[in-house]
Design an enzyme around this catalytic site. Structure first.
Site, PDB file in Angstrom:
ATOM      1  N   ASP B 432       0.873  -1.156   0.000  1.00  0.00           N
ATOM      2  CA  ASP B 432       0.000   0.000   0.000  1.00  0.00           C
ATOM      3  C   ASP B 432       0.919   1.216   0.000  1.00  0.00           C
ATOM      4  OD1 ASP B 432      -2.263   1.596   0.475  1.00  0.00           O
ATOM      5  OD2 ASP B 432      -1.785   1.621   2.610  1.00  0.00           O
ATOM      6  N   LYS B 433       0.413   2.368  -0.326  1.00  0.00           N
ATOM      7  CA  LYS B 433       1.292   3.528  -0.328  1.00  0.00           C
ATOM      8  C   LYS B 433       1.139   4.345   0.950  1.00  0.00           C
ATOM      9  CE  LYS B 433       0.648   7.388  -2.794  1.00  0.00           C
ATOM     10  NZ  LYS B 433       0.920   8.481  -1.892  1.00  0.00           N
ATOM     11  N   PHE B 554     -18.046   9.395   4.182  1.00  0.00           N
ATOM     12  CA  PHE B 554     -17.185   8.854   3.132  1.00  0.00           C
ATOM     13  C   PHE B 554     -17.448   7.362   2.973  1.00  0.00           C
ATOM     14  CE2 PHE B 554     -13.401   6.750   1.706  1.00  0.00           C
ATOM     15  CZ  PHE B 554     -12.939   7.564   0.690  1.00  0.00           C
ATOM     16  N   LYS B 576     -16.274  17.350  -0.333  1.00  0.00           N
ATOM     17  CA  LYS B 576     -14.856  17.233  -0.684  1.00  0.00           C
ATOM     18  C   LYS B 576     -14.558  15.767  -0.937  1.00  0.00           C
ATOM     19  CE  LYS B 576     -12.285  16.908   3.695  1.00  0.00           C
ATOM     20  NZ  LYS B 576     -12.989  15.842   4.277  1.00  0.00           N
ATOM     21  N   ARG B 611      -1.058  14.895  -1.896  1.00  0.00           N
ATOM     22  CA  ARG B 611      -2.421  14.364  -2.022  1.00  0.00           C
ATOM     23  C   ARG B 611      -3.345  15.540  -2.175  1.00  0.00           C
ATOM     24  NH1 ARG B 611      -2.427   9.985   2.534  1.00  0.00           N
ATOM     25  NH2 ARG B 611      -4.466  10.826   2.986  1.00  0.00           N
ATOM     26  N   GLY B 692      -4.649   3.972  -3.767  1.00  0.00           N
ATOM     27  CA  GLY B 692      -5.900   4.599  -4.154  1.00  0.00           C
ATOM     28  C   GLY B 692      -5.661   5.953  -4.781  1.00  0.00           C
ATOM     29  N   ARG B 827      -5.477   4.179  -8.121  1.00  0.00           N
ATOM     30  CA  ARG B 827      -6.936   4.239  -8.038  1.00  0.00           C
ATOM     31  C   ARG B 827      -7.545   2.854  -7.892  1.00  0.00           C
ATOM     32  NH1 ARG B 827      -7.870   8.860  -6.377  1.00  0.00           N
ATOM     33  NH2 ARG B 827      -7.416  10.622  -7.713  1.00  0.00           N
ATOM     34  N   LYS B 833      -7.673  -4.836  -4.607  1.00  0.00           N
ATOM     35  CA  LYS B 833      -6.416  -5.259  -3.997  1.00  0.00           C
ATOM     36  C   LYS B 833      -6.486  -6.731  -3.616  1.00  0.00           C
ATOM     37  CE  LYS B 833      -4.931  -0.905  -1.902  1.00  0.00           C
ATOM     38  NZ  LYS B 833      -4.540  -0.243  -0.653  1.00  0.00           N
TER      39      LYS B 833
END
Lengths: 369, 1131
Positions: B432-433, B554, B576, B611, B692, B827, B833
């Site tokens: 993962d980042k 979210f 947002k 980001r 993502g 993305r 994953k």
């Protein structure tokens, strides 16, 4: 979000104690990491060669010094004295192996003086005293003199026909070697032999004990089917404490052999009884009188009478010496091959890596992470 | 993935749907529980309402057998006094090894089979069973004690008669009770919040005991309790919710009041889990929904993951070979035994050593013989290896957990003890980042509003720009953060700055930023938010109250969150979220110039690795809102698939958005990440980055993390001066070849561009092509391109393409991509994953490690062969799911290259040693059979046979398996390519097994035949003495063999060898002195004393040991000289 409070927390964490920093737990035990290559192994091979070859020579010489005389009396070396032109083996076979006895005499010559302790063995070949069924067929408790019912391990020599326990029970006891071998020099001077002191002293002292009132016990209980007389009469000399379970021939027999070819100590030369034999067995002609009771032809076995001196390495057996010499020579050859290999084969020297990693070890120990 | 506002749910996983399909109803009245369980009905808790249809007695009778009353007593013990022995034995005999031992012991009791002493044969199994039973007992006692302690805690429960709260033990609480929890008290069961002492109807929770997060969580009372005329304790209602399940992040319920008609929703935000601690708030009252063993925390702690290391496959393969050898020699011996006994013909009665009739029943004899040889040769199949392997692995894990280099804030935590060796065989790392490669410590960098950059407050225009106001208001209120007032008395002050708390780092940093820019949220409740607007000189303030109409949280499909508020008469929707998720919903009224500027800015931010989130708003009319809200309310009350329904409803209102601007937040790389990644790359491990974030962000992070090495050109460098350039590999202490490898430039391949080219080709030929065909063509083209490249190749794939690929050609794609040195996925969602790992698992030969920190990595971590969780700021779901949990990505470097490689070599040494050592033993006995008529007799007595492979020789193996190092740790890190030694299992191949078997046959021949030939003419060597001298050579050879097998010699190995030898010698001497008739038929009395006195014994043994070792020593020398595995470079 990097607030001052968090930075402080970070610092605290760094200060907080880490897992116990012992060499053991951190897997940093001091160690020797040998990288065995042709190069590093050279001295090893050389050393083995240099040590083994002399050992081998000493062992071979020792073995050669031991004198041994073998007499296979299974068949033609033992012609019956009563029935002409018949081997004792055939006499027994004709009687269908049911307790027939046969006597024979065989003369032979010893070329050398057998000096020092002289041992007389009987040897059996192709006799599987280590067979699983056979080797278990005994009861050690009975041999300790206990009068309890014997173990079923003794089957099929556990009980006699009328249901009482056989003394001593089991297949081993039943098949006890019962030839008698008498040696005389030049046909008239009988060689004095020791019947005692041939079994392990510990066996006689601890493992084999006669029951109370042995004479009566052995007389009233059935003897093994193959035995001619009961256990109390194994030795004709009743005063010697060499009867019943403590008879040394019996004890020797009960210590079963490891391999199908084996020899068992039969007698020792008595050096004190006669001046003729005070230095051992002198060279000359001897006559062996054999009472041939023990059939071996049914399973193509062989019987031997063996006279041998002894050494610090035991009996005559050159194998070990030659094995040492062979292994030593192989190591020397390997040494030479590796020497050539080392001279011709240029590789990265593993030692260089080792040095480097040792340096890094030190750096780590000094706090480098 | 850090920009999640709420934790995405796993609602599509089969595991949850299964629990949902198992419906249950529980109805109960306060202070008098009754239970009913009709199927396919939701779980119901009644409060002050009698159960509607069935009388309590009837229900109780009907369901007594199926359900006990749901008291809050927990029971985690497995046994009680009566059941301990049977149950524990039953559990232990579920192991194949124990059953195998037990069967062989049983067979040994059959008289005609009997091979070993009956009593002695019991010893090994009894010892194993006893040790395990004691371990289980101690663990269970611990659990029992802690259960008792927990069950006896005191809680305050509402007594209906006296209308007061009375103390009550935890274990006596039951579903439907109302409990009161005070500050700093622990919540006793899963409760639904009914009332709170705080004025805002909220409470603060410390959930450290549940998920390890230290920030406080805010929970609130369901809205329907806010305006009640009587206390919640006295209200009558019915709660319908999910049946007990293990999902600690999800609760969905509906309150039905007996008086009112409206159903009122309640969710995780109103739900307190057992084990949380109440903070700040004075007290809260709650209704127990799930109690005791049905609470979520206890349910979720019962999941066990069963993973198996790759090395076990090798073991099974070799066990199969060994079984074949075993079968062969058993049948051979059994057959020869029959033949040998019959060779005496009908004269057998005169053969003294033939006791049984060989012609009696040869079929039975053959069968019995075979079984006897199986018992005798049983160790040929080293079932006990599985036992020692377990032990060694636990100890290995212990040493890994103790490594100080792996500890930063937390020591490494190891949860799975069965996959140590896999760490040495990782071929692919799926990472993962955010939070994994980066610190997830966010710093606000810049914002772009209306096409202009702002990075500080001073840059804002003097005049109030409504766009900027909207932008900052969104940052301030469009989040789920809450406020903790340290000094509420100063709230009226101008410069009052409250503290923001919440579980989303992005939200917090943006909220804080808004506050610094003069738009400060100063109070917040479930209904209203007060925002303080300061003018540019900080001299005037204006407080505005926003009424919260609706908050749309979210989720991972929408990838955005929004809030609908009313300010005076105006209704606004502030939103947002990820750029791609909002862009399509922008209103056409937006200025195209601004749009393109912002697009440009977004690209710039991404290139810098920032980001960015897009901020937009929409003004709603009352009618629009009301008509939508109806639909939303319906969705919010749904019991099934509520999240999806809400998400769909939200999508309906999140349209026609006005663009406000863009935020840029920087997430720095963690310390040591570039070095760690470079190390892993040099080690031959392929890294797949799954993020993502968008492509540009992913690429820039990958470059900074030295995952890819793209030559930098000045033109692309125009904007930035602070670009992260991969530090020179020279700084990291790698050796030359590794550095050369790192300095190679990466060739990038973009899947999407390949796809476009293919599309063009196809369009030329035919009109349209299905996705299936397109994907297939693209993959084959991709494979060609990759094959044509000499330099390392990196592939970039986006989530959209990935979903098509996963649908049609997943395996082909993975196969092609596996050639790449690295693959970047941008993305991608949590599900993708997981699917990717799952497909890769079926394709790759090597093991897959997945590392991540967030809830969206949980699927991937669980699915992979080896899941590593990073302790992060995104909760501890990943930590709970991982096989290992580490502090930083950097730990991977040492974990794989040092510990992984060590574990693999150590374990393979242990395995091969066990095979070889047991085989040597079997062959010694086998050779013996040629000299005792294949009767199954052994000269070694039963104790040597049973203890040979355990007590006498097990210690040095274990010491080697714990302390051996094929290379020192520093070298393993300095020369990462050495990892390939274990990656390709060079120390444990198929031929390794056969070489060891050959060596075993050599050793056993030497041991047996040297003894045979040397003792041939020795009258004093009887069967016991022969057995003793063979046992002596066997054991000393085995012990010294460990030295030849290990790569280093340290005190632990030397001392364990010495100790084992002394144990053997001591055992023998004591046994031979004391035991006259211990084992029937095998009296070793004084044997060793006699034998040890003989010179021949010592000379024979010395030669035997040297000769037995010689071939292996020589071959090892040759191998090391010609092809030393740690001196050559693998390229």
């Amino acid at each position: 979000m990097s607030t001052p409070a968090e930075n402080e927390a970070d610092n605290e964490h760094q200060k907080s104690k880490k897992p116990a920093d012992t060499a053991f737990k951190q897997q940093r035990l001091p160690a020797w990491q040998p990288i065995i290559t042709a190069n590093t192994a050279l001295p090893v091979f050389l050393a083995i060669g240099l040590i083994f070859i002399p050992i081998g020579i000493v062992l071979v010489v020792t073995s050669e010094r031991v004198l041994e005389f073998d007499l296979d009396y299974t068949d033609t070396n033992c012609m019956s004295l009563n029935v002409s032109n018949t081997t004792c083996a055939d006499v027994l076979a004709q009687a269908n192996y049911t307790g027939a006895s046969c006597t024979c005499q065989k003369s032979f010559t010893l070329d050398k003086d057998f000096e020092g302790d002289v041992y007389f063995y009987y040897g059996l070949v192709n006799y599987y005293q280590n067979h699983r069924r056979y080797v278990r067929s005994r009861d050690d408790n009975q041999l300790l003199g206990k009068k309890d019912a014997v173990s079923s391990d003794c089957q099929p020599f556990q009980k006699s026909v009328n249901g009482t326990d056989i003394t001593p029970c089991g297949a081993i006891a039943n098949s006890k070697f019962n030839d008698s071998l008498v040696l005389s020099m030049n046909g008239n001077i009988s060689v004095p032999l020791l019947r005692t002191g041939i079994a392990w002293s510990t066996d006689k002292a601890v493992k084999f004990k006669n029951p109370d009132n042995p004479q009566n016990w052995f007389a009233t209980n059935p003897r093994p089917p193959n035995w001619q007389q009961d256990a109390w009469h194994l030795d004709t000399n009743l005063t010697d404490d060499n009867n019943g379970y403590q008879n040394e021939d019996f004890i020797v027999w009960m210590r079963t052999a490891a391999m199908p070819t084996f020899r068992k100590l039969y007698r020792k030369l008595s050096l004190t009884e006669s001046t003729t034999f005070q230095n051992g067995l002198p060279k000359g002609t001897y006559v062996l009188t054999i009472t041939y009771n023990y059939p071996v032809t049914s399973f193509s076995g062989r019987k031997q009478f063996i006279i041998s001196t002894t050494s610090w390495m035991g009996g005559k057996n050159p194998f070990l010496g030659w094995a040492y010499i062979t292994v030593g020579i192989i190591c020397m050859i390997t040494f030479v091959v590796f020497l050539v290999l080392h001279k011709t084969w240029k590789t990265d020297d593993p030692l260089a890596y080792q040095m480097r990693s040792m340096q890094m070890n030190q750096r780590t120990a000094a706090g480098y992470n | 993935m850090g920009n999640c506002t709420a934790v995405p749910t796993l609602r599509r996983t089969p595991h949850i749907s299964r629990t949902q399909s198992r419906r249950a109803t529980v109805s109960s009245i306060t202070n008098g529980a009754q239970v009913s369980v009709p199927r396919s009905e939701p779980y119901i808790v009644h409060h002050n309402v009698p159960s509607p249809v069935e009388s309590p007695i009837w229900v109780a009778i009907k369901n007594r057998r199926r359900h006990k009353p749901h008291t809050n007593r927990i029971k985690t013990t497995r046994y009680n006094i009566l059941t301990f022995i049977p149950k524990n034995l039953f559990e232990q005999f579920r192991r194949v090894a124990n059953v195998y031992f037990a069967i062989l012991i049983g067979l040994n009791w059959i008289p005609i089979v009997n091979a070993l002493s009956k009593q002695v044969a019991f010893i090994p199994l009894t010892v194993i069973l006893t040790i395990t039973a004691i371990k289980d007992l101690v663990e269970d006692l611990k659990r029992w004690r802690s259960d008792a302690q927990i069950n006896k805690q005191i809680a305050q429960v509402y007594d209906k008669k006296t209308k007061t709260f009375i103390p009550c033990k935890w274990q006596d609480l039951s579903v439907g009770n109302v409990v009161r929890v005070r500050t700093d008290e622990t919540v006793p069961a899963d409760i639904l919040l009914l009332s709170s002492a705080s004025t805002e109807s909220t409470c603060y929770l410390d959930t450290a005991a549940i998920d390890g997060e230290t920030n406080l969580k805010q929970k609130s009372i369901p809205s329907c309790f806010l305006n009640l005329d009587k206390t919640a304790e006295e209200t009558s209602f019915e709660l319908q919710c999910d049946p007990p399940n293990d999902d600690i992040y999800r609760f969905c319920g509906r309150l039905l009041f007996s008086t009112g008609s409206n159903a009122c929703p309640c969710d995780n935000n109103n739900f307190l889990l057992r084990g949380c601690v109440l903070r700040i708030t004075e007290y809260v009252d709650g209704l127990i929904v799930y109690a005791g063993n049905e609470t979520k925390i206890i349910k979720s702690s019962r999941q066990t993951i069963s993973k198996h290391a790759l090395i076990e496959r090798y073991i099974n393969r070799d066990v199969l070979f060994s079984s074949l050898i075993l079968t062969t020699i058993c049948l051979l011996c059994a057959g020869l035994s029959i033949y040998w006994e019959r060779s005496f013909g009908d004269k057998w009665t005169f053969v003294p050593f033939i006791v049984d009739d060989p012609f009696d029943n040869s079929v039975r004899d053959f069968f019995a013989n075979t079984l006897r040889f199986v018992i005798l040769f049983q160790v040929m199949v080293p079932i006990a290896l599985y036992v020692s392997l377990d032990l060694v692995r636990v100890l290995q894990m212990y040493t890994i957990a103790r490594d100080k280099h792996l500890k930063y804030e937390h020591p490494i935590s190891c949860r799975t003890f069965t996959i140590n060796e896999d760490l040495g065989q990782i071929g692919y790392v799926f990472t993962d980042k955010t939070g994994t490669l980066t610190q997830n410590k966010l710093v606000f960098k810049m914002m772009s509003v209306g096409g202009i950059y702002y990075s500080g407050r001073s840059e804002l225009p003097e005049k109030n720009d409504p766009l900027i106001q909207h932008f900052l208001t969104t940052l301030a209120i469009c989040n789920t953060s809450f406020i903790v007032h340290d000094h509420p008395e100063f709230m009226h002050r101008l410069d009052y700055q409250p503290k923001y708390e919440g579980d989303n780092a992005d939200d917090l940093v943006l909220c804080q930023t808004a506050s610094q820019f003069g738009v400060r949220m100063i109070s917040r409740s479930a209904q209203t938010i007060t925002v303080r607007y300061l003018d540019s000189s900080n001299s005037n303030k204006q407080d505005l109250d926003y009424d919260i109409l609706c908050l749309l949280p979210f989720d991972s499909t929408r990838k955005r969150m929004s809030i609908i508020v009313r300010l005076n008469d105006q209704i606004f929707l502030y939103i947002k979220g990820a750029e791609s998720s909002i862009w399509p919903h922008l209103s056409p009224l937006n200025d195209t110039h601004t749009k393109s500027t912002i697009e440009q800015h977004s690209l710039t931010f991404a290139e810098q690795g920032y980001r960015s989130l897009l901020v937009a708003y929409r003004q709603l009319t009352l009618r629009e809102f009301e008509s939508w809200f109806e639909r939303y309310r319906f969705a919010a009350n749904a019991l099934d698939n509520r999240e999806e329904a809400i998400s769909d409803a939200a999508t309906e209102i999140e349209v026609d958005l006005m663009l406000a601007g863009l935020t840029a937040v920087e997430d720095k790389l963690q310390d040591g990440v570039p070095r760690a990644i470079a190390t892993l790359r040099c080690a031959g491990i392929k890294l797949w980055l799954l993020t993502g974030d968008k492509q540009a962000t992913a690429l820039s992070t990958a470059q900074a993390a030295s995952l890819i090495n793209i030559p930098q050109t000045l033109s692309s460098d125009s904007h930035s001066t602070s670009r992260n350039i991969a530090p020179a590999a020279t700084a990291w202490d790698f050796d030359r070849s590794a550095q050369a490898r790192l300095n190679q430039h990466t060739h990038m391949i973009y899947y999407s561009s390949q796809l476009i080219e293919i599309d063009q080709q196809l369009r030329n030929r035919e009109s349209s092509a299905s996705d299936d065909v397109r994907t297939e063509k693209t993959i084959s083209r991709m494979r060609e391109v990759i094959a044509a490249q000499a330099s390392p190749v990196s592939l970039v794939v986006t989530g959209e393409d990935l979903s098509v690929i996963l649908r049609y050609k997943p395996k082909e794609f993975i196969r092609a991509a596996s050639e790449c040195q690295s693959v970047l996925f941008c993305r991608v969602s949590a599900t993708q994953k997981r699917e990717l790992v799952s497909v890769a698992k079926s394709v790759f030969k090597h093991r897959i490690l997945a590392i991540g920190d967030g809830a969206n990595d949980v699927g991937m971590i669980r699915e992979s062969h080896c899941g590593v969780a990073v302790y992060g700021r995104e909760g501890s779901q990943a930590v709970a799911a991982g096989d290992f949990a580490v502090d930083r990505f950097e730990c991977l470097r040492r974990l794989l290259l040092v510990h992984g490689a060590w574990c693999f070599t150590r374990t393979s040494e242990l395995i091969l040693y066990t095979f070889m050592h047991n085989c040597a033993y079997v062959f010694v006995i086998f050779f013996h059979q040629f000299f005792n008529g294949f009767s199954g007799a052994v000269s070694l007595h039963s104790f040597y046979l049973t203890l040979y492979s355990s007590l006498f020789t097990v210690l040095p193996q274990c010491a080697a398996a714990l302390f051996d190092q094929h290379v020192p740790a520093e070298r393993a890190l300095h020369e990462p390519q050495l990892y390939q030694y274990t990656l390709h299992a060079r120390c444990y191949r198929m031929w390794s097994y056969w070489i060891n078997i050959l060596d075993a046959i050599w050793q056993s021949s030497v041991i047996f035949f040297f003894a045979y030939l040397s003792y041939r003419n020795e009258f004093y060597i009887d069967v016991s003495a022969f057995g003793f001298s063979i046992a002596f050579s066997m054991i000393v050879t085995s012990l010294i063999h460990v030295l030849l097998q290990t790569s280093r010699v340290d005190i632990s190995i030397i001392s364990s060898i010495a100790f084992s030898f002394l144990v053997f010698l001591g055992f023998t001497l004591v046994f031979d002195e004391t035991c006259v008739v211990c084992i029937p038929g095998e009296s070793p009395y004084q044997v060793s004393y006699h034998t040890l006195r003989k010179a021949r014994f010592w000379f024979t043994t010395a030669l035997t040991i040297f000769t037995a070792m010689l071939p292996r020593f020589t071959i090892k020398c040759l191998y090391n000289t010609i092809r030393y595995p740690f001196a050559v470079n693998y390229e």
